[in-house]
Design an enzyme around this catalytic site. Structure first.
Site, PDB file in Angstrom:
ATOM      1  CG  ASP A  30      -2.067   0.968   1.109  1.00 36.04           C
ATOM      2  OD1 ASP A  30      -3.222   0.506   0.998  1.00 36.04           O
ATOM      3  OD2 ASP A  30      -1.817   2.191   1.116  1.00 36.04           O
ATOM      4  CG  ASN A  87     -12.377  -0.844   3.975  1.00 38.31           C
ATOM      5  OD1 ASN A  87     -12.648  -1.317   5.075  1.00 38.31           O
ATOM      6  ND2 ASN A  87     -11.264  -0.152   3.749  1.00 38.31           N
ATOM      7  CG  HIS A 100      -8.597  -3.097  -2.286  1.00 35.90           C
ATOM      8  ND1 HIS A 100      -9.531  -2.452  -3.076  1.00 35.90           N
ATOM      9  CD2 HIS A 100      -8.460  -2.328  -1.174  1.00 35.90           C
ATOM     10  CE1 HIS A 100      -9.921  -1.345  -2.480  1.00 35.90           C
ATOM     11  NE2 HIS A 100      -9.301  -1.246  -1.306  1.00 35.90           N
ATOM     12  CG  HIS A 102      -6.935  -2.920   3.257  1.00 33.70           C
ATOM     13  ND1 HIS A 102      -6.218  -1.773   3.001  1.00 33.70           N
ATOM     14  CD2 HIS A 102      -8.162  -2.708   2.724  1.00 33.70           C
ATOM     15  CE1 HIS A 102      -6.986  -0.906   2.337  1.00 33.70           C
ATOM     16  NE2 HIS A 102      -8.169  -1.450   2.168  1.00 33.70           N
TER      17      HIS A 102
HETATM   18  P1  5GP Z   1      -9.761   1.322   0.326  1.00 28.75           P
HETATM   19  O1  5GP Z   1      -9.879   2.614   1.084  1.00 28.75           O
HETATM   20  O2  5GP Z   1     -10.429   1.391  -1.042  1.00 28.75           O
HETATM   21  O3  5GP Z   1     -10.180   0.102   1.099  1.00 28.75           O
HETATM   22  O4  5GP Z   1      -8.226   1.114   0.081  1.00 28.75           O
HETATM   23  C1  5GP Z   1      -7.535   1.698  -0.989  1.00 28.75           C
HETATM   24  C2  5GP Z   1      -6.070   1.623  -0.646  1.00 28.75           C
HETATM   25  O5  5GP Z   1      -5.333   1.876  -1.825  1.00 28.75           O
HETATM   26  C3  5GP Z   1      -5.634   2.650   0.397  1.00 28.75           C
HETATM   27  O6  5GP Z   1      -5.096   1.990   1.533  1.00 28.75           O
HETATM   28  C4  5GP Z   1      -4.597   3.493  -0.359  1.00 28.75           C
HETATM   29  O7  5GP Z   1      -3.520   3.887   0.462  1.00 28.75           O
HETATM   30  C5  5GP Z   1      -4.168   2.576  -1.467  1.00 28.75           C
HETATM   31  N1  5GP Z   1      -3.684   3.266  -2.651  1.00 28.75           N
HETATM   32  C6  5GP Z   1      -4.274   4.347  -3.242  1.00 28.75           C
HETATM   33  N2  5GP Z   1      -3.568   4.710  -4.330  1.00 28.75           N
HETATM   34  C7  5GP Z   1      -2.527   3.826  -4.433  1.00 28.75           C
HETATM   35  C8  5GP Z   1      -1.455   3.703  -5.370  1.00 28.75           C
HETATM   36  O8  5GP Z   1      -1.325   4.441  -6.353  1.00 28.75           O
HETATM   37  N3  5GP Z   1      -0.568   2.690  -5.155  1.00 28.75           N
HETATM   38  C9  5GP Z   1      -0.691   1.831  -4.089  1.00 28.75           C
HETATM   39  N4  5GP Z   1       0.246   0.878  -3.968  1.00 28.75           N
HETATM   40  N5  5GP Z   1      -1.693   1.939  -3.197  1.00 28.75           N
HETATM   41  C10 5GP Z   1      -2.604   2.918  -3.362  1.00 28.75           C
END
Ligand code: 5GP
Length: 114
Positions: A30, A87, A100, A102
């Site tokens: 992440d 989520n 995804h 985590h």
């Molecule tokens: P969500 O909030 O949708 O459950 O998680 C999305 C995750 O994607 C977040 O933890 C965020 O830090 C991660 N993320 C967002 N943009 C990028 C990116 O460009 N590269 C990587 N490796 N992670 C990302």
């Protein structure tokens, strides 16, 4: 061009630190880690949210968890413990519309999460 951020990572159109890959699953660090280890595990096939998972995709969803298991074993924190969470939707904090897991490890994780 790929349409979502994670599709771009799958296509190597934007960089990511990939830690695990199979024909169907990709895992990478992440960009904004919430624990010493914070890895995102995604299916290469796009599924927008948990609500969009089809009955025939149980195998693919299982593979996400097998990836978490294998990464934890390989990284050495399987016995210490870790958290795997997905989520679903805006109220839960989903920001990328490609499911995804985590995978969080390396610190004591409180419960309930915020
Ligand atoms: P969500 O909030 O949708 O459950 O998680 C999305 C995750 O994607 C977040 O933890 C965020 O830090 C991660 N993320 C967002 N943009 C990028 C990116 O460009 N590269 C990587 N490796 N992670 C990302």
């Amino acid at each position: 061009m790929s349409e979502d951020l994670f599709e771009k990572i799958i296509a190597r159109e934007i960089p990511a630190e990939i830690v695990y890959e199979t024909e169907t699953v990709l895992a990478f660090r992440d960009i904004n880690p919430q624990a010493p280890t914070h890895i995102l595990i995604i299916p290469k096939e796009k599924i927008r949210t948990i609500n969009d998972i089809s009955d025939h995709q149980t195998g693919l969803i299982g593979e996400l968890y097998l990836a978490a298991r294998d990464i934890a074993k390989q990284a050495g924190f399987a016995d210490e413990g870790y958290r795997v969470v997905m989520n679903c939707g805006e109220a839960a904090g989903q920001a990328v519309w490609h499911i995804h897991l985590h995978l969080l490890a390396g610190r004591a994780l409180t419960w309930p999460p915020g």
